[in-house]
Write a protein that holds these residues in place. Structure first.
Motif, PDB file in Angstrom:
ATOM      1  N   LYS A   1       6.899   0.759   1.674  1.00 14.25           N
ATOM      2  CA  LYS A   1       7.911  -0.230   2.046  1.00 14.25           C
ATOM      3  C   LYS A   1       8.660   0.317   3.259  1.00 14.25           C
TER       4      LYS A   1
ATOM      5  N   MET B   1       3.112   3.055  -3.277  1.00 16.18           N
ATOM      6  CA  MET B   1       3.418   1.797  -2.602  1.00 16.18           C
ATOM      7  C   MET B   1       4.305   2.080  -1.381  1.00 16.18           C
TER       8      MET B   1
ATOM      9  N   ASN C   1       3.645  -3.296   2.357  1.00 17.54           N
ATOM     10  CA  ASN C   1       2.754  -3.444   1.196  1.00 17.54           C
ATOM     11  C   ASN C   1       1.354  -3.852   1.619  1.00 17.54           C
TER      12      ASN C   1
ATOM     13  N   GLU D   1       9.207  -5.436   2.500  1.00 13.34           N
ATOM     14  CA  GLU D   1       7.965  -5.419   1.733  1.00 13.34           C
ATOM     15  C   GLU D   1       6.712  -5.494   2.607  1.00 13.34           C
TER      16      GLU D   1
ATOM     17  N   ILE E   1       1.871  -8.361  -3.836  1.00  8.49           N
ATOM     18  CA  ILE E   1       3.052  -8.301  -2.979  1.00  8.49           C
ATOM     19  C   ILE E   1       4.066  -9.328  -3.463  1.00  8.49           C
TER      20      ILE E   1
END
Length: 184
Positions: free
Chosen positions: A48, A46, A88, A85, A130
């Motif tokens: 970020k 993931m 994402n 975020e 998300i």
């Protein structure tokens, strides 16, 4: 996918701004990558924006409190605005995440929660998101009780998934983002 395409220009502009600002306010790489547990229990990376100083490891113990002293001033702003975020969306393009769904945990944490948290396994029957019902209703999960609460919200979302519920989660996400509630 439409959301990811629309958000891509914002991601690119913000990445350039952070690349220029990082040497002064947040020394280190612009991005942070971490292995998370996703759909069907599979590992994925993931993306970020990085908000903390490097501690030499990418995962803290599942029972350890958030190391708030490591959050940089720029990182605090990114976290408060939830802009950390935004990368994402790259995971949406790869098919690892969707816009709405259970928020994926660090792979090592998820393995521990599978053993300790009732019904946690059911979270992996859908693609992680998300944002999710647990994020807008339960806030930040930083202890065992909060993870149990998060799992209950995620299971409710899975069992009651509908277009209306997804629109509710998206609208609630905007309310959380603009109010600044729910994130450290």
């Amino acid at each position: 996918m439409a959301f990811a395409v629309l958000a891509l220009p914002i991601l690119l502009v913000l990445a350039v701004v952070l690349y220029l600002a990082n040497p002064h306010f947040n020394p280190g790489s612009v991005f942070f990558r971490q292995v998370r547990m996703g759909w069907d229990g599979k590992a994925f990376t993931m993306w970020k924006f990085r908000t903390m100083t490097d501690n030499g490891t990418s995962v803290r113990d599942a029972n350890a409190p958030l190391e708030e002293h490591r959050i940089t001033p720029l990182g605090r702003l990114l976290r408060r605005s939830k802009l950390d975020e935004l990368p994402n969306i790259l995971n949406i393009f790869t098919g690892d995440m969707s816009l709405v769904g259970p928020r994926p945990d660090a792979f090592e944490h998820a393995n521990e929660y599978l053993i300790r948290v009732p019904h946690y396994r059911k979270r992996f029957t859908v693609r992680p998101g998300i944002t999710g019902l647990a994020q807008v209703r339960g806030g930040y999960a930083d202890n065992h009780r909060a993870v149990e609460r998060k799992a209950r919200y995620d299971i409710f979302y899975i069992e009651n998934a509908s277009f209306r519920l997804e629109m509710h989660v998206i609208a609630s996400t905007f309310a959380v983002v603009f109010s600044g509630i729910g994130q450290r």
